[in-house]
Every structure is written in structure tokens, then in C-alpha cells.
Design a protein around this motif. Structure first.
Motif, PDB file in Angstrom:
ATOM      1  N   ARG A  43     -62.189  93.359  44.611  1.00 12.19           N
ATOM      2  CA  ARG A  43     -61.988  93.683  46.057  1.00 12.19           C
ATOM      3  C   ARG A  43     -63.312  94.279  46.510  1.00 12.19           C
ATOM      4  NH1 ARG A  43     -56.914  95.654  49.099  1.00 12.19           N
ATOM      5  NH2 ARG A  43     -56.152  95.251  47.009  1.00 12.19           N
ATOM      6  N   THR A  44     -64.005  93.630  47.454  1.00 11.51           N
ATOM      7  CA  THR A  44     -65.141  94.142  48.466  1.00 11.51           C
ATOM      8  C   THR A  44     -64.715  94.107  49.727  1.00 11.51           C
ATOM      9  OG1 THR A  44     -66.098  91.997  48.780  1.00 11.51           O
ATOM     10  CG2 THR A  44     -66.531  92.895  46.462  1.00 11.51           C
ATOM     11  N   PRO A  45     -65.472  94.695  50.497  1.00  5.34           N
ATOM     12  CA  PRO A  45     -65.457  94.831  52.039  1.00  5.34           C
ATOM     13  C   PRO A  45     -65.276  93.493  52.695  1.00  5.34           C
ATOM     14  CG  PRO A  45     -67.144  96.335  51.435  1.00  5.34           C
ATOM     15  CD  PRO A  45     -66.907  95.520  50.268  1.00  5.34           C
ATOM     16  N   GLN A  48     -61.739  91.712  51.446  1.00  6.18           N
ATOM     17  CA  GLN A  48     -60.430  92.101  51.325  1.00  6.18           C
ATOM     18  C   GLN A  48     -59.119  91.688  52.094  1.00  6.18           C
ATOM     19  OE1 GLN A  48     -60.022  95.702  53.883  1.00  6.18           O
ATOM     20  NE2 GLN A  48     -61.917  95.027  55.358  1.00  6.18           N
ATOM     21  N   PHE A  51     -56.979  89.796  49.640  1.00  4.39           N
ATOM     22  CA  PHE A  51     -55.933  90.619  48.977  1.00  4.39           C
ATOM     23  C   PHE A  51     -54.703  91.141  49.725  1.00  4.39           C
ATOM     24  CE2 PHE A  51     -60.022  91.051  46.462  1.00  4.39           C
ATOM     25  CZ  PHE A  51     -59.464  90.966  45.281  1.00  4.39           C
ATOM     26  N   TYR A  58     -59.237  84.133  56.420  1.00  9.32           N
ATOM     27  CA  TYR A  58     -60.428  84.575  55.612  1.00  9.32           C
ATOM     28  C   TYR A  58     -61.604  83.921  56.103  1.00  9.32           C
ATOM     29  CZ  TYR A  58     -63.906  85.635  51.947  1.00  9.32           C
ATOM     30  OH  TYR A  58     -64.934  86.082  51.412  1.00  9.32           O
ATOM     31  N   ASP A  77     -52.082  91.352  46.964  1.00  5.79           N
ATOM     32  CA  ASP A  77     -52.821  91.678  45.709  1.00  5.79           C
ATOM     33  C   ASP A  77     -53.047  90.530  44.995  1.00  5.79           C
ATOM     34  OD1 ASP A  77     -52.930  94.541  46.484  1.00  5.79           O
ATOM     35  OD2 ASP A  77     -51.086  94.795  45.589  1.00  5.79           O
TER      36      ASP A  77
END
Length: 179
Positions: A43-45, A48, A51, A58, A77
Motif C-alpha cells: 500500500r502507498t498513498p 490505496q 486496497f 483508481y 485488501d
DNA sequence: AGCACGATGCTCT
DNA sequence: GAGCATCGTGCTT
């Protein structure tokens, strides 16, 4: 899901006008098991939204100028997503042409379709199931014989075992009849 | 029709 | 500081 999205209709309301097109090309990205995926390293900014729950957009920005639209398809997740690479314009074609400003191809590329429909990072995390601003609705059936698969584009950085997977899907009508 | 390259800004290391 | 899920232009075949 990348196969099933072919033939569905991507709808965008822009300045009160309805723009739409039939999804004709997609790519599958399989999260933590796929080194081509933005989610491969966790996960990154930026990633996210992938997830989160499925059914959300996205949208990210690359190459200093292009937005890319993905549909999150994995449960919470599980960061699976489908990149929308091309649509066949149906409604609002005059607007789309104007927005594309005479350049080659209207919506035959992930950056082009985002420019044509006015999709940018403001729509990152947008709920695609509510029928507002941006959503996907039923289109027409696509025969398996009219789907062509090939390796995904622009992922030379991925591990060899992921680079050549045929996870790009194109709807090529009449393909079966041409040969 | 098919390369090569520059544009341009953000993301992550 | 490197590199990017691309596109358009301009050049070569």
C-alpha cells in the motif's frame, strides 16, 4: 473481470452532457502477485484505492501528462484492478472530438479516453456503482471468439514471469469471421 | 507502418 | 534522483 468489462458501456456526465463508449480494451492487474501492478510492493498513498472495496475508480497520473482509469475488482485488501485502455465512442462524439482537438484517435488509448471524457485524479476513489458523474452500465454481449488476448503494454519493468502473461483483452468484432 | 524521442510532473526510494 | 500501466511529432523504410 477484464473480459467481462468488454462490451459494457462507460458513461461520463461532463458539464451536464452524457458522453459514453463501449469498452473495447482492458488489462488485468493482479495486485501482490503481479510485479506489473502498482500494488505489488504494498500500500502507498497513490494506490490505496485499490486496497479498498471493488467498484471504485483508481485514477492515477503518469508521464507528466496522462491520466489512467482503472476499475477496482478485488474485495477489500485484495488490490486487483482492470485498466480501461480503449472505448468505442457512442454518445457525445462531437464533444469528444472537440476535446481531442483533432488529434489522432479519439479514445483508442488509456490516456486518450481519459482526456476525451474529462477523467482525472479528482475521480480517484469515485464509486462507479451509483450512476453519477462516472459509471459503467450494461452494453452488449461479447462472444468469446471476438476477444483477442496479448501481453500487457508498457510493463518492461515487471519480472519475466509476469511480462508475457496474456492479460490484455481486446474486443475485435467479426474477428472470428475474418479467418 | 514503424521506430525514436521529447514532453512533463508525480511517486516512491 | 530515477523512472513511469503514454501520446504526438517527425523521421525513416
Amino acid at each position: 473481470m477484464a473480459r467481462r468489462l468488454l462490451g459494457t458501456r462507460l458513461v461520463r456526465i461532463l458539464d451536464g452532457a452524457r458522453l459514453s463508449g463501449i469498452i473495447s480494451e482492458t488489462e488485468a492487474y493482479m495486485g501482490g502477485d503481479d510485479s506489473a501492478s502498482h500494488a505489488f510492493r504494498g500500500r502507498t498513498p497513490r494506490n490505496q484505492v485499490m486496497f479498498g472495496p471493488p467498484g471504485y475508480a483508481y485514477v492515477y497520473f503518469v508521464y507528466g501528462m496522462h491520466n489512467m482509469l482503472n476499475v477496482v475488482t478485488g474485495e477489500e485488501d485484495i488490490p486487483w484492478a482492470v485498466l480501461i485502455r480503449a472505448i468505442e465512442p457512442q454518445e457525445g462524439i462531437d464533444t469528444i472530438r472537440t476535446r481531442r482537438n483533432g488529434r489522432n484517435g479519439l479514445c483508442n488509448g488509456p490516456g486518450k479516453l481519459c482526456q476525451a471524457l474529462g477523467i482525472d485524479r479528482q475521480l480517484n476513489g469515485w464509486d462507479l456503482t451509483r450512476g453519477q458523474r462516472l459509471w459503467i452500465e450494461a452494453g452488449h454481449d461479447v462472444a468469446e471468439a471476438d476477444i483477442r488476448t496479448s501481453p500487457r503494454v508498457g510493463i518492461d519493468y515487471a519480472l519475466p514471469e509476469h511480462r508475457n502473461l496474456h492479460w490484455r483483452f481486446e474486443y475485435v468484432p467479426e474477428q472470428s469471421k475474418r479467418r
